[in-house]
Design an enzyme around this catalytic site. Sequence first.
Site, short mmCIF file in Angstrom:
data_model
loop_
_atom_site.label_atom_id
_atom_site.label_comp_id
_atom_site.label_asym_id
_atom_site.label_seq_id
_atom_site.Cartn_x
_atom_site.Cartn_y
_atom_site.Cartn_z
N ASP A 108 29.69 52.63 69.67
CA ASP A 108 29.12 52.64 69.43
C ASP A 108 28.90 53.90 68.58
O ASP A 108 28.29 54.12 68.95
CB ASP A 108 27.37 52.60 70.07
CG ASP A 108 26.25 51.78 69.09
OD1 ASP A 108 26.38 51.66 68.75
OD2 ASP A 108 25.47 52.08 70.35
N ALA A 109 29.74 53.88 67.45
CA ALA A 109 30.33 54.89 66.89
C ALA A 109 29.46 54.66 65.31
O ALA A 109 29.37 55.88 64.11
CB ALA A 109 31.11 54.94 66.17
N LYS A 110 29.22 53.15 65.34
CA LYS A 110 28.17 53.34 63.49
C LYS A 110 28.90 53.84 62.20
O LYS A 110 28.12 54.19 61.62
CB LYS A 110 26.94 53.57 63.80
CG LYS A 110 26.18 52.33 64.67
CD LYS A 110 24.99 53.12 64.52
CE LYS A 110 23.69 52.29 65.88
NZ LYS A 110 24.31 53.01 67.09
N ARG A 111 30.02 53.56 62.25
CA ARG A 111 30.92 54.23 61.16
C ARG A 111 31.23 52.92 59.84
O ARG A 111 30.18 51.77 59.95
CB ARG A 111 32.82 53.78 61.38
CG ARG A 111 32.65 55.08 62.62
CD ARG A 111 32.30 56.67 62.31
NE ARG A 111 32.55 57.17 63.49
CZ ARG A 111 31.96 58.37 64.03
NH1 ARG A 111 30.64 58.28 63.79
NH2 ARG A 111 32.49 59.06 65.40
N THR A 138 31.38 49.53 66.28
CA THR A 138 29.86 49.69 65.51
C THR A 138 30.18 49.49 64.28
O THR A 138 30.78 51.51 63.98
CB THR A 138 28.49 49.78 66.22
OG1 THR A 138 28.56 51.13 66.28
CG2 THR A 138 28.12 48.78 67.45
#
Length: 300
Positions: A108-111, A138
């Site tokens: 869950d890094a939302k890059r 993510t």
Amino acid sequence: MSDSSSGGSSSGASTFGARLDAAFGAQGHLCVGIDPHPYLVDAWGYTPDAEGARDFGLTVIDAVAASGRAGIVKPQVAFFESHGSAGFAALEDVLAAARAAGLLVIGDAKRGDIGSTNDGYAAAWLRAGSPLEVDALTVTAFTGVGALSGLFDAAEAAGKGVFVLSATSNPESRALQTARSESGSSVSRIVADEVAARNTDRTRLGDFGLVLGATKRLDEYGFTAESLRGLSTTPVLAPGFGFQGAEFSAIPHVFGPLAPDVIVAVSRSILEKGSRGTLGTAALADAVTAEADALAEVIA
């Protein structure tokens, strides 16, 4: 199992969608968050540094593996990143432990960016043998779903998955994600439709999924019953359960035809049951089992 690839499968050995479907069948839909919030790290008796985050994460892995009732974990990268390079080293140890335990790992890094920057993110998180290798990542699509093409291509080539934020669980998302284009589609629907179009094999669970918050009314975000049916082979990562107020019983109502392919992410309501030491790990494993039992009553 291979030591160089998440989920106990070598790169290219199977698609992410196939591995996710296997995890659903073997252990259900529960995804346990690995979120070393400072207050939890302190409550568990660990030090407020990278070593404490590492020990916290390894304890969660041990408990999930001991329970045998969850096959998916989701480390929240920000809590490790806050400790700088030592935090990333701690995260590498946690990811290696998850791979060794045969768990499917969603980073869950939302890059998300454009061009070669996305290539760099793909190499960091989705490349076989990378210290930060995960099964799925993510990402955000504020630059446009098309700008993520290189990242999607790299994921597909490596047998990995990508989850794109579409209708998120936080209340601040509403104005932006419900905004309408000239065609009348909401931003959330535009993202969802473009992501789903990349799952070209409509007979199996796809590799590219959506983040759809369980606290939302998806019709308010532009999703009709018909449009949800059109996403029926698109996996959904659903945050918002437990601490944020969503209940398992709402899954069929919120997600409709997507419910059979929902990854149910639960973090603090499980993590608050744990503590340092053998007894704490056992209590955490019991909490995982309890949540899995409750979820199984809703999603067979």
